[in-house]
Design a protein around this motif. Structure first.
Motif, mmCIF file in Angstrom:
data_model
loop_
_atom_site.group_PDB
_atom_site.id
_atom_site.type_symbol
_atom_site.label_atom_id
_atom_site.label_comp_id
_atom_site.label_asym_id
_atom_site.label_seq_id
_atom_site.Cartn_x
_atom_site.Cartn_y
_atom_site.Cartn_z
ATOM 1 N N GLU A 106 83.597 -23.116 79.096
ATOM 2 C CA GLU A 106 84.296 -23.180 77.823
ATOM 3 C C GLU A 106 85.215 -24.401 77.758
ATOM 4 O O GLU A 106 85.318 -25.075 76.726
ATOM 5 N N TYR B 289 83.073 -27.346 77.215
ATOM 6 C CA TYR B 289 82.581 -27.347 75.834
ATOM 7 C C TYR B 289 83.658 -27.847 74.867
ATOM 8 O O TYR B 289 83.392 -28.675 73.987
ATOM 9 N N LYS B 290 84.912 -27.367 75.044
ATOM 10 C CA LYS B 290 86.010 -27.834 74.197
ATOM 11 C C LYS B 290 86.251 -29.331 74.384
ATOM 12 O O LYS B 290 86.518 -30.055 73.424
ATOM 13 N N ASN C 241 80.555 -21.631 72.104
ATOM 14 C CA ASN C 241 80.990 -21.518 73.490
ATOM 15 C C ASN C 241 80.039 -20.595 74.241
ATOM 16 O O ASN C 241 79.107 -20.026 73.667
#
Length: 333
Positions: free
Chosen positions: A128, A131-132, A294
């Motif tokens: 996550e 991904y961010k 996500n």
């Protein structure tokens, strides 16, 4: 020699195994003496069934398990039970020792499960974060691209304005030069007319002096004709100058139209491929892909959506392990 080993069954890429007793010289799929159980390590449940009494019987008479079967019996506590029997323990002592061993194994498996869950959570958090981070990088790149395009547009506008100013200055300079030329020509014409008039007056005076006998009325008529011819000449000159100004205005308008038409055509040609590229990108882009979500959202979407509707959902650039595992398990179903 008699061996306890696994016999492969099932289909391609989806096997399961029978736990069998066979002669060590017989082939893998050859004749067996007895089937003791079934082992399936592909499914999530890890199915294992066997007849404990017959297994103990064959172990007592000297049957040798293969390495894989030995590890299975070790995990199930059968080998530990054989050791207790060989040490001469009673049935009650054997049951107590096995119960204690099973409790220790359950506690260890719980610890393993907890550690697996913790690792899974760590993997999900890391994915996550990554991904961010990727989303932030994409947003920053898009912002830079917008700034670059704006700067290019402003520079193009400034160049266009500068070119327009230069063109206007050139046109004004040409107009001033043309007006100056016209004024000079008019001055020259007026000077020529005045000189012609002066010469004519002088000639008339000479004629008058020479011919004093001519009647006064003829002189008056001659003068009247000269005065009538002078305004007619001036009117003809004014008409010629007006026609020249109209012709010049038409030529300037045609030049401006010819300049504007290629500029509009070039703008249309540049806008057409951009619109075609946008249409192609909209047609090629899938409605929704895993990289836009996500990890947890992508996994839930894969589990809750039919496999026919998931075509193209997991792209080739998907590098998150959890999403790939969920996709593989969905395909195996």
């Amino acid at each position: 020699m008699i061996k306890i080993r696994l016999q492969r069954k099932g289909r391609k890429k989806r096997p399961f195994y029978h736990i069998v007793v066979a002669d060590s010289r017989s082939p893998r799929d050859g004749r067996i003496i007895e089937q003791l159980g079934r082992f399936d390590n592909v499914s999530e449940s890890k199915e294992l069934t066997y007849d404990e009494e017959r297994v103990m019987h064959w172990l007592k008479i000297g049957a040798q398990p293969s390495d894989t079967v030995r590890s299975i019996f070790k995990k199930e506590g059968i080998l530990y039970k054989m050791h207790l029997i060989r040490w001469g323990k009673s049935d009650e002592e054997i049951e107590a020792a096995l119960e204690e061993w099973r409790q220790a194994r359950e506690e260890k498996s719980k610890d393993d499960d907890v550690s697996r869950k913790a690792k899974q959570q760590q993997i999900l958090k890391a994915e996550e974060k990554e991904y961010k981070k990727q989303l932030e990088e994409k947003a920053a790149a898009a912002a830079k691209e917008l700034e670059r395009k704006k700067a290019q547009e402003e520079a193009a506008k400034a160049e266009a304005e500068a070119e327009a100013k230069e063109a206007a200055e050139e046109e004004s300079a040409k107009a001033t030069e043309e007006t100056a030329d016209e004024v000079k020509e008019e001055e020259q014409e007026t000077a020529a007319d005045e000189s012609a008039k002066a010469e004519a007056d002088e000639k008339e005076e000479v004629k008058a002096e020479e011919s004093e006998e001519a009647p006064a009325e003829e002189k008056k008529e001659a003068k009247a004709e000269e005065t009538e011819e002078a305004p007619a000449k001036e009117e003809a000159k004014a008409d010629d100058s007006e026609e020249e100004e109209k012709a010049e205005a038409k030529e300037e308008a045609s030049k401006e139209e010819s300049k504007e038409e290629p500029a509009e055509a070039e703008e249309k040609k540049e806008a057409a491929p951009k619109e075609e590229k946008k249409a192609e990108e909209k047609e090629e882009a899938p409605s929704q892909v895993s990289t836009d979500m996500n990890a947890t959202e992508a996994i839930d979407h894969i589990k809750n959506t039919p496999i026919d509707d998931l075509k193209g959902f997991v792209p080739e650039d998907e590098d998150r392990v959890t999403v790939q595992r969920a996709w593989e398990s969905k395909q195996e179903e």
